[in-house]
Structures are given as C-alpha cells and as structure tokens.
Design an enzyme around this catalytic site. Structure first.
Site, PDB file in Angstrom:
ATOM      1  N   SER A 162       0.843  -1.190   0.000  1.00 14.83           N
ATOM      2  CA  SER A 162       0.000   0.000   0.000  1.00 14.83           C
ATOM      3  C   SER A 162       0.878   1.240   0.000  1.00 14.83           C
ATOM      4  CB  SER A 162      -0.893   0.020   1.247  1.00 14.83           C
ATOM      5  OG  SER A 162      -1.564   1.257   1.385  1.00 14.83           O
ATOM      6  N   TYR A 175      -1.853  -0.433  10.264  1.00 15.03           N
ATOM      7  CA  TYR A 175      -1.956  -0.849   8.868  1.00 15.03           C
ATOM      8  C   TYR A 175      -0.682  -0.489   8.104  1.00 15.03           C
ATOM      9  CZ  TYR A 175      -3.862  -1.211   4.118  1.00 15.03           C
ATOM     10  OH  TYR A 175      -4.091  -1.542   2.796  1.00 15.03           O
TER      11      TYR A 175
END
Length: 280
Positions: A162, A175
């Site tokens: 990501s 995350y």
C-alpha cells in the site's frame, strides 16, 4: 531452468476432471491462488486472471461470497474458506490447488484487514491480529507455495502492499506498519528465491474504490481532485497491474514495487489550484 513454455504440469488433468487453465491468454495454463478474493481488488484479480487463461483458487474468510464468485467464473475457479494466519489452512489450500488443477504457478497475497486509529490508542491485541493477517499471512503463503512452484520450474508471487507503507500517515499506524513490513518481505524473498525461478514483486495501491476506502462516494468529486490524475482508482486498475507482474511479460522483474496510486506518491496539487478549480 525450464523456460515458461517448458514448465511441467501445464494443462495437466486431475481426479476432478478439470484442466489447469486453457491454451489462450496471458496466463494460459497457469494456476493462481488469490487470497482475500471474495470481493474488491481480489475479486477483480480473480476475474481478470480467469479471462486470461488461468485457473484460480479464490480464498477468503467470506466463504459464501467466495463461492458465489467462483460460480460466476465457472470451471476455471475454485473457492476455499481460508484464514491466512493459519498454517494448516495454507497447507490445505496448496494441496487442494495441486490436486484440482495440477500445481501452483502464482500467488497473490491480497488478504488484509484495515482500520484507522492513533498509535497511542492501538490495543496490542488488535495490532497483533492485524499483523497476523496482513504480514504473517503473506509469509505463511510464501512458505506454503514455494515447494509447489519449484516443482513447476518457477512462479510469481505478488504482494499487495500500500502507499500507506511508504510514508507515515496519520491514523494508519498499524496498517501502515504491516504494509511497510510486506515491502521488506518482498525484497528479501526476491533475493532468496530468484535462483529458484520464483519472482516476488509488490503492488502499492493508493486510494481505490472498494469497501475498504473510508470515503463516501458522494465526496469522491472533491476528495480526490487534487491528485495528479484527479480521481480515485478502481479495483480493475489494480488487477491489471497484478496481472502484469503475475505473467511472463514481467519475466525480468523481481523485488520491484509498482505504485498504482494516481500519482499520489508524487504529491498533490497545491491549495491555490484547489481554490481556483474546486466548487465552494
């Protein structure tokens, strides 16, 4: 080392009477495992892979949704309930893929969980659960598929990281750390597995229109206008990037990172542009 066309096991029959893929397309005859593939990016990847000749093992904890997607794709797809943090589940997935389709050529580590929360408020138990899914799950997947890929003469592993794994982003502590770690896993695995003919690369999505994006669709018009491309991305656009890295078209790429972020990693348009171009 065998060339892609010489790899054993392609189009092999099996006890279920299925064939491993078909003879047409960019992934002709290849067998892919895609985790977290019941919906969103993973579902788009499964559909795209199947359209290019691959047999696809769709895994997810969302068992009903995964089976529905496999039913839409047809004989080229198989759905399995799968907790990526479970070593036993991984053994079952790889064994079933091999028994059903003849082997494993591609792994897409797509499964992830996500939330935003300041680090000082992050319960350790939640953080450990997130790491088990987002990072340890990818490691277990790699360990599970490597013997099967070696038996086929090589393979391709694509880790879905990501843009949150490239810079500190407020509220994305847990995350983001998992996605930073996934980038590290990609680099080390590429170094260790290249000699086996196994390539390991990463895709780094930016803001993509899936259920995980915490922005209401009504706000898309203003929220993403200052990106260089001026819009949110789609799951199909991620699928195209993953397809490229999974295919033999990227045969000299390993340890690479492909950002699919609409230019967000390069920067946003300045406030002056926003004032002149955005409503209100």
């Amino acid at each position: 080392m065998p060339t892609p066309s010489e790899k054993p096991g392609r189009l092999a029959g099996n006890a279920h009477g299925r064939l491993a893929g078909n003879s047409h397309g960019r992934l002709a005859g290849k067998v892919a495992i895609i985790t977290g593939a019941a919906r969103g990016q993973g579902a788009a990847e499964a559909q795209r892979f199947a359209s290019e000749g691959a047999s696809v093992v769709i895994t997810d904890v969302l068992d009903t949704d995964a089976k529905a997607l496999a039913g839409e794709i047809g004989e080229a797809a198989l759905a399995l309930a799968h907790d990526v943090s479970s070593e036993a589940d991984w053994a079952t997935v790889v064994r079933t893929a091999t028994e059903t389709f003849g082997g494993v050529d591609i792994l897409v580590n797509n499964a992830a969980i996500y939330w935003t929360r300041p680090l000082v408020d992050e319960p350790v138990a939640d953080f450990e659960r997130l790491l088990r899914v987002n990072l340890v799950g990818a490691l277990l997947g790699l360990q599970a598929v490597v013997p099967a890929m070696k038996a086929r003469g090589g393979g391709s592993i694509v880790n879905i990281s990501s843009l949150a794994g490239t810079a500190g982003m407020y509220g994305h502590g847990a995350y983001g750390m998992s996605k930073w770690g996934l980038r590290g896993l990609t680099q080390v695995a590429a170094t260790e597995l290249g000699v086996e003919g196994i390539r390991v690369n990463a895709v780094l999505p930016g803001s993509i229109d899936t259920a995980m994006l915490p922005v209401p669709k009504a706000d898309f018009g203003t929220r993403f206008q200052d990106l260089p491309l001026g819009r949110v991305g789609t799951a199909n656009e991620i699928a195209e990037a993953v397809l490229f890295l999974a295919s033999d078209e990227s045969s000299y790429l390993t340890g690479s990172e492909l950002r699919v972020d609409g230019g967000l990693g390069s920067g946003r348009r300045p406030e002056a542009w926003r004032v002149d171009h955005l409503p209100g």
